[in-house]
Design a protein around this motif. Structure first.
Motif, mmCIF file in Angstrom:
data_model
loop_
_atom_site.group_PDB
_atom_site.id
_atom_site.type_symbol
_atom_site.label_atom_id
_atom_site.label_comp_id
_atom_site.label_asym_id
_atom_site.label_seq_id
_atom_site.Cartn_x
_atom_site.Cartn_y
_atom_site.Cartn_z
ATOM 1 N N ILE A 65 0.742 -1.062 0.141
ATOM 2 C CA ILE A 65 -0.005 0.132 0.051
ATOM 3 C C ILE A 65 0.979 1.145 0.041
ATOM 4 O O ILE A 65 0.625 2.143 -0.723
ATOM 5 C CB ILE A 65 -0.987 0.094 1.122
ATOM 6 C CG1 ILE A 65 -2.052 -1.019 1.098
ATOM 7 C CG2 ILE A 65 -1.618 1.498 1.377
ATOM 8 C CD1 ILE A 65 -2.731 -1.296 2.239
ATOM 9 N N ASP A 66 2.052 1.285 0.856
ATOM 10 C CA ASP A 66 2.698 2.315 0.978
ATOM 11 C C ASP A 66 3.568 2.607 -0.427
ATOM 12 O O ASP A 66 3.701 3.808 -0.797
ATOM 13 C CB ASP A 66 3.765 2.423 2.233
ATOM 14 C CG ASP A 66 3.177 2.169 3.440
ATOM 15 O OD1 ASP A 66 2.047 2.748 3.477
ATOM 16 O OD2 ASP A 66 3.907 1.690 4.236
ATOM 17 N N LYS A 67 3.836 1.501 -1.084
ATOM 18 C CA LYS A 67 4.407 1.867 -2.442
ATOM 19 C C LYS A 67 3.393 2.102 -3.509
ATOM 20 O O LYS A 67 3.833 2.350 -4.890
ATOM 21 C CB LYS A 67 5.334 0.702 -2.816
ATOM 22 C CG LYS A 67 6.330 0.181 -1.919
ATOM 23 C CD LYS A 67 6.830 -1.259 -2.446
ATOM 24 C CE LYS A 67 8.185 -1.502 -1.558
ATOM 25 N NZ LYS A 67 8.720 -3.002 -1.667
ATOM 26 N N GLY A 68 2.212 2.117 -3.250
ATOM 27 C CA GLY A 68 0.946 2.506 -4.067
ATOM 28 C C GLY A 68 0.536 1.273 -4.898
ATOM 29 O O GLY A 68 -0.228 1.418 -6.065
ATOM 30 N N GLU A 69 0.881 0.108 -4.762
ATOM 31 C CA GLU A 69 0.725 -0.995 -5.450
ATOM 32 C C GLU A 69 -0.640 -1.565 -5.140
ATOM 33 O O GLU A 69 -1.148 -2.059 -5.931
ATOM 34 C CB GLU A 69 1.592 -2.358 -5.271
ATOM 35 C CG GLU A 69 2.939 -1.991 -5.400
ATOM 36 C CD GLU A 69 3.994 -3.025 -5.126
ATOM 37 O OE1 GLU A 69 3.349 -3.985 -4.729
ATOM 38 O OE2 GLU A 69 5.347 -2.931 -5.258
ATOM 39 N N TYR A 70 -1.329 -1.122 -4.056
ATOM 40 C CA TYR A 70 -2.749 -1.390 -3.806
ATOM 41 C C TYR A 70 -3.583 -0.015 -3.871
ATOM 42 O O TYR A 70 -2.923 0.870 -3.188
ATOM 43 C CB TYR A 70 -2.971 -1.879 -2.494
ATOM 44 C CG TYR A 70 -3.096 -3.413 -2.192
ATOM 45 C CD1 TYR A 70 -4.371 -4.015 -2.720
ATOM 46 C CD2 TYR A 70 -2.025 -4.156 -1.675
ATOM 47 C CE1 TYR A 70 -4.191 -5.528 -2.712
ATOM 48 C CE2 TYR A 70 -2.011 -5.346 -1.483
ATOM 49 C CZ TYR A 70 -3.435 -6.311 -2.147
ATOM 50 O OH TYR A 70 -3.415 -7.419 -1.960
ATOM 51 N N LYS A 71 -4.557 0.259 -4.611
ATOM 52 C CA LYS A 71 -4.981 1.530 -4.804
ATOM 53 C C LYS A 71 -6.308 1.457 -3.906
ATOM 54 O O LYS A 71 -7.132 0.510 -3.875
ATOM 55 C CB LYS A 71 -5.479 1.800 -6.290
ATOM 56 C CG LYS A 71 -4.086 1.843 -7.251
ATOM 57 C CD LYS A 71 -3.487 2.976 -6.808
ATOM 58 C CE LYS A 71 -2.439 3.334 -7.496
ATOM 59 N NZ LYS A 71 -1.438 4.358 -7.104
ATOM 60 N N SER A 72 -6.596 2.630 -3.262
ATOM 61 C CA SER A 72 -7.837 2.731 -2.548
ATOM 62 C C SER A 72 -8.880 3.272 -3.366
ATOM 63 O O SER A 72 -8.856 4.370 -4.208
ATOM 64 C CB SER A 72 -7.665 3.921 -1.473
ATOM 65 O OG SER A 72 -6.630 3.297 -0.368
ATOM 66 N N LEU A 73 -10.322 2.596 -3.239
ATOM 67 C CA LEU A 73 -11.304 2.880 -4.242
ATOM 68 C C LEU A 73 -11.969 4.210 -3.592
ATOM 69 O O LEU A 73 -12.129 4.067 -2.347
ATOM 70 C CB LEU A 73 -11.795 1.713 -4.401
ATOM 71 C CG LEU A 73 -11.316 0.548 -5.061
ATOM 72 C CD1 LEU A 73 -12.424 -0.769 -5.031
ATOM 73 C CD2 LEU A 73 -11.002 0.704 -6.534
ATOM 74 N N PRO A 74 -12.505 4.947 -4.374
ATOM 75 C CA PRO A 74 -13.365 6.104 -3.789
ATOM 76 C C PRO A 74 -14.677 5.565 -3.367
ATOM 77 O O PRO A 74 -15.320 4.836 -3.941
ATOM 78 C CB PRO A 74 -13.588 7.201 -4.924
ATOM 79 C CG PRO A 74 -13.381 6.411 -6.368
ATOM 80 C CD PRO A 74 -12.336 5.316 -5.809
ATOM 81 N N TYR A 75 -15.180 6.122 -2.176
ATOM 82 C CA TYR A 75 -16.608 5.867 -1.812
ATOM 83 C C TYR A 75 -17.087 7.380 -1.269
ATOM 84 O O TYR A 75 -16.401 8.102 -0.647
ATOM 85 C CB TYR A 75 -16.616 4.745 -1.078
ATOM 86 C CG TYR A 75 -15.979 4.949 0.470
ATOM 87 C CD1 TYR A 75 -16.868 5.309 1.627
ATOM 88 C CD2 TYR A 75 -14.642 4.731 0.714
ATOM 89 C CE1 TYR A 75 -16.001 5.610 2.678
ATOM 90 C CE2 TYR A 75 -13.971 4.918 1.876
ATOM 91 C CZ TYR A 75 -14.660 5.371 2.923
ATOM 92 O OH TYR A 75 -14.199 5.313 4.040
ATOM 93 N N LYS A 76 -18.411 7.299 -1.241
ATOM 94 C CA LYS A 76 -18.910 8.622 -1.050
ATOM 95 C C LYS A 76 -19.316 8.460 0.783
ATOM 96 O O LYS A 76 -19.706 7.427 1.260
ATOM 97 C CB LYS A 76 -20.507 8.993 -1.353
ATOM 98 C CG LYS A 76 -20.393 9.021 -2.859
ATOM 99 C CD LYS A 76 -21.680 9.284 -3.562
ATOM 100 C CE LYS A 76 -21.760 9.612 -5.037
ATOM 101 N NZ LYS A 76 -20.634 10.828 -5.150
ATOM 102 N N PRO A 77 -19.234 9.551 1.229
ATOM 103 C CA PRO A 77 -19.467 9.468 2.805
ATOM 104 C C PRO A 77 -20.849 9.079 3.069
ATOM 105 O O PRO A 77 -21.808 9.610 2.441
ATOM 106 C CB PRO A 77 -19.146 10.943 3.219
ATOM 107 C CG PRO A 77 -17.999 11.692 2.332
ATOM 108 C CD PRO A 77 -18.603 10.936 0.953
ATOM 109 N N GLY A 78 -21.212 8.530 4.275
ATOM 110 C CA GLY A 78 -22.486 8.136 4.400
ATOM 111 C C GLY A 78 -22.792 6.974 3.816
ATOM 112 O O GLY A 78 -24.343 6.358 3.858
ATOM 113 N N SER A 79 -22.108 6.150 3.125
ATOM 114 C CA SER A 79 -22.432 5.040 2.245
ATOM 115 C C SER A 79 -21.919 3.681 3.020
ATOM 116 O O SER A 79 -21.412 3.919 3.867
ATOM 117 C CB SER A 79 -21.730 4.915 0.780
ATOM 118 O OG SER A 79 -20.473 4.850 0.973
ATOM 119 N N ARG A 80 -22.137 2.427 2.446
ATOM 120 C CA ARG A 80 -21.272 1.308 3.017
ATOM 121 C C ARG A 80 -20.146 1.197 2.758
ATOM 122 O O ARG A 80 -19.351 0.117 3.061
ATOM 123 C CB ARG A 80 -22.308 0.138 2.724
ATOM 124 C CG ARG A 80 -23.740 -0.090 3.118
ATOM 125 C CD ARG A 80 -24.474 -1.125 2.393
ATOM 126 N NE ARG A 80 -23.707 -2.365 2.436
ATOM 127 C CZ ARG A 80 -23.604 -3.293 3.590
ATOM 128 N NH1 ARG A 80 -24.360 -3.088 4.693
ATOM 129 N NH2 ARG A 80 -23.011 -4.501 3.473
#
Length: 514
Positions: A472-487
């Protein structure tokens, strides 16, 4: 007093830690007690540590004629100024005023930096004056140092305590150190930190605190599993389809973005809190309730966890997280994570343990959800309503309930999901559930290390998560966007479905109202 191994086999040479623990078995748990809160002017101390100490005092666990509390920090303030700062964080209800005033008078403040011998010598002098004033008998002096500080200063502070403030008087007694998470960022940093502190103090003197282990429902897990006959034959891969351990918050980082961005949701919540809960859910029955027997079984669970697979991880970051000016614009730090851990042993082979944590979601709760397999030969065709589940609600509205299928009242033979419910607010009316920090500080004073993390346990936990954290620190795993207040990201629900979790439709557990 730290519990140690059984001593019936005298032919076996004692380890260094066992020898230390044995030598301290006769230290009395009464007499002069000095509690030192390092970082006394910080948020953790004001919001958690001192209120917990007050509640212990209010309930009679800290006796006025035995205890004195010392605050230590760099801020140059007087005793009264510290007391005034703390007053607003203590209870203000009817009958509290006298206790609060009495408690605050037990607090003395010493100012100094965290690498300053003079400051720690002054602290030692203040503690010694207290011990002499109490006419402490030989062997009755007890010193507890609570490090409400960033982990980066632990080594230097521990060195100062060891050299200048440790109990080494003719009074004897003990010295114990409480350190807060996060304890390292990965396996290497945690091991380095453990080694630095381990060179100064023996393992029975070190209390690595994880406040989740002090929560009432977490403490109940061993009783539920091993004191109830009907759970024993069900608690295995033959009957359980999957287990979820969930932590959800309905708010974001709220001004702590810069701090949170250094760690992320895995280091902040999953690697410690949720993993500790997993150990208690999955461990085998210990030989006894002695702390070391329990901690031995927890370590075995961690050592049985197989490497996490890429396809069984979903990371997310809520929209607006990077609007915080203290968060880098290119941050990939996850504020949400769902991941599956698999335990390679006879009891749990094939059962997914789903760890899920996130900020800015649609609800706030922490719970354990044990989902049982479908009923063979379902003659009522009711699987679509949901499976049997045993749910332990850790917070808020502490409860345990069993979701089961029953006949819907009426003339027709139709089924509905309902529950057998033990809600603490309803069942234990008028009974105050202690805060986690109260319980753990009291355990430290008693020398009970059952609910604290041992060094080999910490190492085994970091071994599980370090590979994915580095990626994750190297950027090999990407964080997907999600809307606040969602699941959270939709991909997380898809992962749960692939893992075999069956969603219940049309059923909502409602906490009972008084």
């Amino acid at each position: 007093m730290a519990a140690s191994s059984e001593w019936h086999c005298e032919k076996r040479p004692l380890s260094k830690n066992e020898s230390f623990a044995r030598e301290n078995e006769d230290v009395p748990e009464t007499g002069c007690l000095s509690i030192v809160v390092l970082g006394a002017s910080g948020d953790l101390a004001k919001k958690k540590t001192f209120p917990a100490l007050y509640n212990l005092y209010r309930q009679g666990f800290l006796r006025k004629n035995e205890v004195h509390i010392f605050g230590y920090a760099r801020t140059n303030i007087t005793d009264d100024e510290l007391r005034d700062r703390l007053r607003g964080y203590l209870p203000q209800g009817t009958g509290d005023a006298e206790y609060v005033s009495s408690f605050l008078q037990l607090i003395k403040y010493v100012s100094g930096s965290y690498d300053d011998p003079e400051g720690f010598q002054a602290l030692d002098n203040a503690i010694s004056e207290h011990e002499i004033s109490k006419n402490s008998t030989e062997g009755s002096s007890r010193r507890l140092f609570y490090l409400a500080l960033p982990p980066s200063v632990y080594p230097q502070v521990c060195k100062m305590i060891k050299n200048y403030s440790m109990n080494r008087s003719d009074l004897g007694g003990w010295t114990r150190i409480v350190v807060e998470k996060p304890f390292g960022r990965d396996l290497a940093s945690a091991e380095e930190l453990s080694s630095q502190i381990g060179e100064l103090f023996e393992e029975p003197q070190i209390y690595r605190i994880d406040h989740y282990l002090g929560k009432e429902l977490v403490q109940n897990l061993l009783v539920l599993r091993f004191a109830n006959r009907f759970f024993l034959p069900l608690w295995n891969r033959d009957n359980i389809a999957n287990i979820q351990i969930v932590f959800r918050e309905d708010f974001g980082t709220e001004g702590r973005g810069g701090y949170f961005d250094q760690y992320g949701i895995i280091r902040d919540i999953i690697q410690n809190h949720l993993l500790q809960v997993l150990c208690l859910v999955a461990m085998e029955k210990p030989v006894s309730l002695k702390p070391e027997h329990i901690r031995d079984e927890k370590v075995k669970v961690l050592q049985s966890v197989v490497p996490i697979q890429d396809e069984e991880v979903v990371l997310g970051q809520y929209d607006g997280y990077k609007d915080d000016p203290t968060v880098p614009d290119i941050s990939n730090t996850p504020t949400f994570a769902t991941m599956i851990l698999r335990i390679h042993n006879e009891r749990w082979e094939g059962v997914p343990f789903i760890l899920k944590a996130g900020k800015a979601l649609n609800s706030r709760k922490a719970e354990i959800r044990v989902q049982f397999k479908s009923v063979p030969g379902d003659i009522f065709k009711c699987e679509k309503q949901g499976r049997n589940e045993f749910v332990i609600r850790l917070q808020p509205s502490e409860a345990m309930y069993m979701k089961l299928t029953v006949k819907k009242p009426g003339l027709e033979m139709s089924t509905v999901q309902s529950e057998l419910d033990l809600s603490y607010r309803q069942r234990y009316q008028g009974l105050v559930i202690p805060e986690a920090y109260e319980r753990l500080i009291l355990d430290t004073i008693k020398g009970d290390q059952q609910h604290f993390v041992r060094r080999d346990e910490l190492r085994a936990a970091w071994e599980i998560f370090t590979p994915i954290l580095h990626r994750i620190d190297k950027g090999e795993y990407k964080s997907l966007p999600y809307k606040p207040g969602s699941r959270g990201p939709a991909e997380a629900d898809e992962l749960l479905e692939r893992a075999g979790y069956v969603q219940t439709h049309g059923y909502i557990w409602i906490p009972p109202t008084l």
